[in-house]
Design a protein around this motif. Sequence first.
Motif, mmCIF file in Angstrom:
data_model
loop_
_atom_site.group_PDB
_atom_site.id
_atom_site.type_symbol
_atom_site.label_atom_id
_atom_site.label_comp_id
_atom_site.label_asym_id
_atom_site.label_seq_id
_atom_site.Cartn_x
_atom_site.Cartn_y
_atom_site.Cartn_z
ATOM 1 N N TYR A 31 0.906 -0.921 -0.031
ATOM 2 C CA TYR A 31 -0.146 0.051 0.013
ATOM 3 C C TYR A 31 0.565 1.056 0.114
ATOM 4 C CZ TYR A 31 -2.777 3.572 1.783
ATOM 5 O OH TYR A 31 -4.010 4.475 2.043
ATOM 6 N N HIS A 117 -12.325 -5.687 -0.602
ATOM 7 C CA HIS A 117 -11.571 -4.972 -0.035
ATOM 8 C C HIS A 117 -12.084 -3.973 1.084
ATOM 9 C CE1 HIS A 117 -7.992 -2.082 -0.753
ATOM 10 N NE2 HIS A 117 -7.517 -2.031 0.403
ATOM 11 N N ASN A 149 -11.642 -5.796 6.013
ATOM 12 C CA ASN A 149 -12.507 -4.663 6.424
ATOM 13 C C ASN A 149 -14.169 -5.326 6.923
ATOM 14 O OD1 ASN A 149 -10.259 -2.731 6.278
ATOM 15 N ND2 ASN A 149 -9.958 -2.323 4.754
ATOM 16 N N CYS A 202 -1.553 -3.244 8.510
ATOM 17 C CA CYS A 202 -0.514 -1.535 9.461
ATOM 18 C C CYS A 202 -0.580 -2.382 10.566
ATOM 19 C CB CYS A 202 -1.298 -1.075 10.288
ATOM 20 S SG CYS A 202 -2.674 0.082 8.577
ATOM 21 N N VAL A 204 2.558 -2.575 12.128
ATOM 22 C CA VAL A 204 3.603 -2.197 12.833
ATOM 23 C C VAL A 204 2.949 -0.811 13.223
ATOM 24 C CG1 VAL A 204 5.360 -3.083 11.740
ATOM 25 C CG2 VAL A 204 4.962 -1.427 10.692
ATOM 26 N N TRP A 226 11.294 -2.341 18.257
ATOM 27 C CA TRP A 226 10.048 -2.280 18.812
ATOM 28 C C TRP A 226 8.918 -2.832 17.451
ATOM 29 C CZ3 TRP A 226 6.951 0.083 14.941
ATOM 30 C CH2 TRP A 226 7.985 0.805 14.260
ATOM 31 N N ALA A 227 9.860 -3.174 15.612
ATOM 32 C CA ALA A 227 8.685 -2.976 14.842
ATOM 33 C C ALA A 227 8.136 -4.694 15.532
ATOM 34 C CB ALA A 227 9.080 -2.716 13.628
ATOM 35 N N PRO A 243 3.503 -6.748 7.138
ATOM 36 C CA PRO A 243 4.238 -5.187 6.652
ATOM 37 C C PRO A 243 4.706 -4.902 6.061
ATOM 38 C CG PRO A 243 6.459 -6.874 7.492
ATOM 39 C CD PRO A 243 4.364 -7.871 7.397
ATOM 40 N N GLU A 246 9.138 0.090 2.016
ATOM 41 C CA GLU A 246 10.019 0.483 1.203
ATOM 42 C C GLU A 246 11.941 0.578 1.515
ATOM 43 O OE1 GLU A 246 7.929 4.164 -1.766
ATOM 44 O OE2 GLU A 246 6.526 3.409 -0.396
ATOM 45 N N ARG A 250 14.547 -2.742 5.855
ATOM 46 C CA ARG A 250 13.024 -2.460 6.819
ATOM 47 C C ARG A 250 12.541 -4.129 6.860
ATOM 48 N NH1 ARG A 250 10.751 3.042 7.721
ATOM 49 N NH2 ARG A 250 12.387 4.247 9.217
ATOM 50 N N TRP A 281 -7.651 3.236 7.943
ATOM 51 C CA TRP A 281 -9.830 3.800 7.364
ATOM 52 C C TRP A 281 -10.384 2.324 8.578
ATOM 53 C CZ3 TRP A 281 -11.972 1.862 2.361
ATOM 54 C CH2 TRP A 281 -11.877 0.286 2.115
HETATM 55 N N1 LIG Z 1 -7.009 -4.022 3.615
HETATM 56 C C1 LIG Z 1 -6.640 -3.011 3.583
HETATM 57 O O1 LIG Z 1 -7.799 -1.974 3.380
HETATM 58 C C2 LIG Z 1 -5.263 -2.195 4.041
HETATM 59 C C3 LIG Z 1 -4.990 -0.995 5.171
HETATM 60 C C4 LIG Z 1 -3.986 -0.316 4.845
HETATM 61 C C5 LIG Z 1 -3.373 -1.373 5.044
HETATM 62 N N2 LIG Z 1 -3.344 -2.936 4.068
HETATM 63 C C6 LIG Z 1 -1.863 -3.944 3.369
HETATM 64 O O2 LIG Z 1 -1.620 -3.912 4.730
HETATM 65 C C7 LIG Z 1 0.342 -3.592 4.297
HETATM 66 C C8 LIG Z 1 0.962 -2.957 5.378
HETATM 67 O O3 LIG Z 1 0.175 -1.748 6.374
HETATM 68 P P1 LIG Z 1 0.627 -0.727 6.298
HETATM 69 O O4 LIG Z 1 1.319 -0.335 5.074
HETATM 70 O O5 LIG Z 1 -0.936 0.885 5.829
HETATM 71 O O6 LIG Z 1 1.075 0.164 7.789
HETATM 72 P P2 LIG Z 1 2.536 -0.026 8.569
HETATM 73 O O7 LIG Z 1 2.925 -2.475 7.643
HETATM 74 O O8 LIG Z 1 2.074 -0.586 9.598
HETATM 75 O O9 LIG Z 1 3.418 0.436 8.388
HETATM 76 C C9 LIG Z 1 3.836 0.770 7.163
HETATM 77 C C10 LIG Z 1 4.926 2.065 7.245
HETATM 78 O O10 LIG Z 1 5.581 1.422 8.645
HETATM 79 C C11 LIG Z 1 6.829 2.116 8.665
HETATM 80 N N3 LIG Z 1 7.913 0.514 8.926
HETATM 81 C C12 LIG Z 1 7.772 -0.369 8.421
HETATM 82 N N4 LIG Z 1 8.700 -1.467 8.582
HETATM 83 C C13 LIG Z 1 9.102 -0.351 9.873
HETATM 84 C C14 LIG Z 1 10.335 -0.880 10.770
HETATM 85 N N5 LIG Z 1 10.693 -2.324 10.698
HETATM 86 N N6 LIG Z 1 10.916 -0.081 11.339
HETATM 87 C C15 LIG Z 1 10.519 1.993 10.852
HETATM 88 N N7 LIG Z 1 9.454 1.894 10.455
HETATM 89 C C16 LIG Z 1 9.184 0.910 9.774
HETATM 90 C C17 LIG Z 1 7.032 1.967 7.024
HETATM 91 O O11 LIG Z 1 8.762 2.716 6.363
HETATM 92 P P3 LIG Z 1 9.473 2.591 4.897
HETATM 93 O O12 LIG Z 1 8.511 2.377 3.722
HETATM 94 O O13 LIG Z 1 9.221 4.146 4.671
HETATM 95 O O14 LIG Z 1 9.801 1.661 5.576
HETATM 96 C C18 LIG Z 1 5.961 2.705 6.465
HETATM 97 O O15 LIG Z 1 5.373 3.933 6.430
HETATM 98 C C19 LIG Z 1 -0.316 -2.232 3.538
HETATM 99 O O16 LIG Z 1 1.303 -2.209 2.837
HETATM 100 C C20 LIG Z 1 -1.284 -3.432 2.118
HETATM 101 O O17 LIG Z 1 -0.664 -4.691 2.201
HETATM 102 C C21 LIG Z 1 -4.432 -3.410 3.829
#
Ligand SMILES: NC(=O)c1ccc[n+]([C@@H]2O[C@H](COP(=O)([O-])OP(=O)(O)OC[C@H]3O[C@@H](n4cnc5c(N)ncnc54)[C@H](OP(=O)(O)O)[C@@H]3O)[C@@H](O)[C@H]2O)c1
Length: 288
Positions: A31, A117, A149, A202, A204, A226-227, A243, A246, A250, A281
Amino acid sequence: MAMSNPSKFTLNTTYRLKSGHEIPVLGYGVYQTPPATCEEVTTYALRVGYRHIDSARAYENEQPCAKAISASGLDREQVFFTTKVHPQDMGYEKTVLSIAASLSETGLDYIDLYLIHAPFGGKEARLGTWKALSEAQKEGKIRSIGVSNYGIHHLEELEEYIKSTGSSSVISVGQWELHPWLPRQDIVDWCEKRNIILEAYCPVIRGERKDEQVLQDLSQKHGKTWAQILLRWSLQKGYVPLPKSETPSRIEENANLYDFQLDAEDMGKLQFPTSYASCAWDPTTSHD
Ligand SMILES: NC(=O)c1ccc[n+]([C@@H]2O[C@H](COP(=O)([O-])OP(=O)(O)OC[C@H]3O[C@@H](n4cnc5c(N)ncnc54)[C@H](OP(=O)(O)O)[C@@H]3O)[C@@H](O)[C@H]2O)c1
């Protein structure tokens, strides 16, 4: 090999879905990964050892994900690819077109998992979308289907539809924002009772809780970030965390989860049963 004892997990561990197919227990989310860089970072993730990519029509990066799969040199069967119906494409006809577009844009012969979705568009549209997904599954275009969701009321509406129509379709996977500050016990119980695999998005918490004392303490105790503590929590809850990163370091860090375990006391410290704090959301509460 499918297994469910987290103490024995590796990056290659899978769960068996109700569809009969296997899903790697760690996914790589894309995402907000821009299409221009998505192929490169996904290729990196596959090199690190991830075998599961979570995309969506709405992310506009299905194609670079598929290019990364093809450039990886891995057999198609070795990589699990998920996409999702765009919330604006709800309903039978639009979903048929959505599935066709995913296949033609990616060049893939099949999609491993196609999710709804979000539960938008009203009952008729939701059930029409499900019908289109289940037909595509029968035709071999999709291997497993599920929802994201959905609130309990949406899940029950779908279950009632499946029962009343005598459909052979099964909800294999449900995807929600899930972490210690959004435990969603009602939804988790509903799915676990039915052997529906829970994916945690989400996982992390987009970094928003990194300064919480409990994460700092557990990080110090285990010599992990922490992650990694949050991702290990998710694995030990039996979820499939997704998780997103980019950042190469990480991407590696988020896959390096298999040389430590949280004990019962640690897991207890991460239990906030009354917390309901989402960082994304929350369509589960929609009532259209
Ligand atoms: N079904 C849905 O409605 C829905 C909604 C949201 C997400 N998703 C899916 O779930 C995936 C994950 O959710 P998300 O991307 O919203 O949130 P997330 O994985 O909790 O957090 C991603 C954010 O945290 C940073 N990050 C990741 N690993 C880290 C680490 N080890 N240390 C510090 N910062 C770190 C990333 O930065 P960098 O990229 O800059 O490293 C990015 O800004 C999405 O990509 C998507 O595939 C689905």
